[in-house]
Structures are given as structure tokens and as C-alpha cells.
Enzyme design. Sequence first.
Site, short mmCIF file in Angstrom:
data_model
loop_
_atom_site.label_atom_id
_atom_site.label_comp_id
_atom_site.label_asym_id
_atom_site.label_seq_id
_atom_site.Cartn_x
_atom_site.Cartn_y
_atom_site.Cartn_z
CG ASP A 47 -4.68 30.02 31.10
OD1 ASP A 47 -3.82 29.32 31.65
OD2 ASP A 47 -5.37 29.64 30.13
CE1 TYR A 85 -9.72 27.43 36.66
CE2 TYR A 85 -9.51 25.08 37.03
CZ TYR A 85 -8.93 26.33 36.93
OH TYR A 85 -7.58 26.48 37.11
#
Length: 244
Positions: free
Chosen positions: A52, A110
Site C-alpha cells: 500500500d 510482514y
Amino acid sequence: MNNYLLHIQYDGTNYAGWQIQSNAMTVQQKIIDAIEILLKEKVNLIGSGRTDTGVHAFGQTANFRTEKNFDLYKFQHSLNGILPSDISIKKIEKVHETFHARFDAKSRCYIYLFTHIKSPFLERYSYLYPPIMKLDIDNLNNLSKVFLGEHDFTSFSKVNSEVKNKICFVNEIRWRRSKEFTLFYISANRFLYGMVRALVGTLLYAVEKKYDENFLLDIMEKKNRSFAKESVPAKGLFLYKVRY
């Protein structure tokens, strides 16, 4: 046809994410531009997945194909010389012609970084979570187990996501706390757009309100993003590793 795999790091602060967009600057576009300057030909750079706006990467990967042979070390050096200082090619390797950075990936990992003491050196790379808000790490770890395994994560995906299949398999998820930092880690076969930040924000909310795992299960069952809680800021999130 030669196939080359790039191992990439970037500071996502100044970019509208990884994936090419027609009206914004992205990491993928910057790297493609640099490769095409060196090769003097058009290339298709395939990333392991998109990040993102504002999200960083320690271990993004991407591959491209070309008929040309080149010295890996020299090409890496030249590429880094063209790229801006907030994007770095850590390594280039030659891979099988059929290798695909996205489809051959077994899992993505992540991390999300919280700081509890204000630091000018970490402002761009962490979420300053006030020390007065004591994070109950044991409870966070217990609640997070709800997400292990295969689930439909529609409730934690951005509403306008183009992906129809919202099922992901989470194989690892955990929290760790030190005096000044808290680290959230998650590994899955795939992630939906905005999923990690929504999961983290919802877990924090559940702990603050002293809700149990049924609160999270109910959100998942509803399959509606409006029931999950506010996402944490992008700046604390890093694509840590892609496993093949």
C-alpha cells in the site's frame, strides 16, 4: 530467454505503493524506468505482491525477462546508481525461465513496528503508541491465534478490492515487546489489500476493550469491512520476506 530475480528494499514514504498507477509515483515504475535505461528495451517487472501507499519493504522480490546476458554485480551497481536513495536492489540472481515472483511464492511475511518513546529517527518507520497505553502482549498473542489457519478475510480487506477470492492461510502470527518497541509478525500464503493494518488495528481495539476471541470470530463471519476496526498507519508496516 534470461530471467532475473531482484531482491529489493524501499522506504515507501514518498510512493503510492508498489504497483504502477497512471497518476502517481510508485516503486515498481521507478525500478522499471531504471532497468529500461540500462537495457534500452521495455521490460515487464513482476512483483511478489503489492504494498500500500506508505508501506516499506525489507524483502520485496520481483523478476523480469530479457534476451540479454549481463554481469549481475555490475548491473546491480549500475541500477542502484540510477535509482533514488529510498530504493535499493540488495541482490540480483538468475532464475529458471519459468520462475514467477508472484505465483511461485509460498508465503509472505510482514512486520509492524510500534515505538513507545518518541524518536526523530523512527518517525517515518513506526507507529508511536503512547507508553501510557500498556500493550498486553500475552492477551494479544492469545487473541491472534484466532487468525491462524485458513479463513475468509473479507472483513479485513479494503472495500473496493478487485480480488474476488478472500481466503488466506495464516501460518504464523505473534507479538513481541521490549522496553521501547513492540513488534507484530505475520506470515501467510497471501494477503489482501490493507489486510495486515486492519488486523493489527482490530486486535489492538479488542485488547483495549477487553473483548475475547468471539469478538474477532464474529467480525470474520460477517465478511464486511465496516465491522473491523480502524487500520493502523501505513508507516509502521514492512514487507519483511517472501519465501519460495
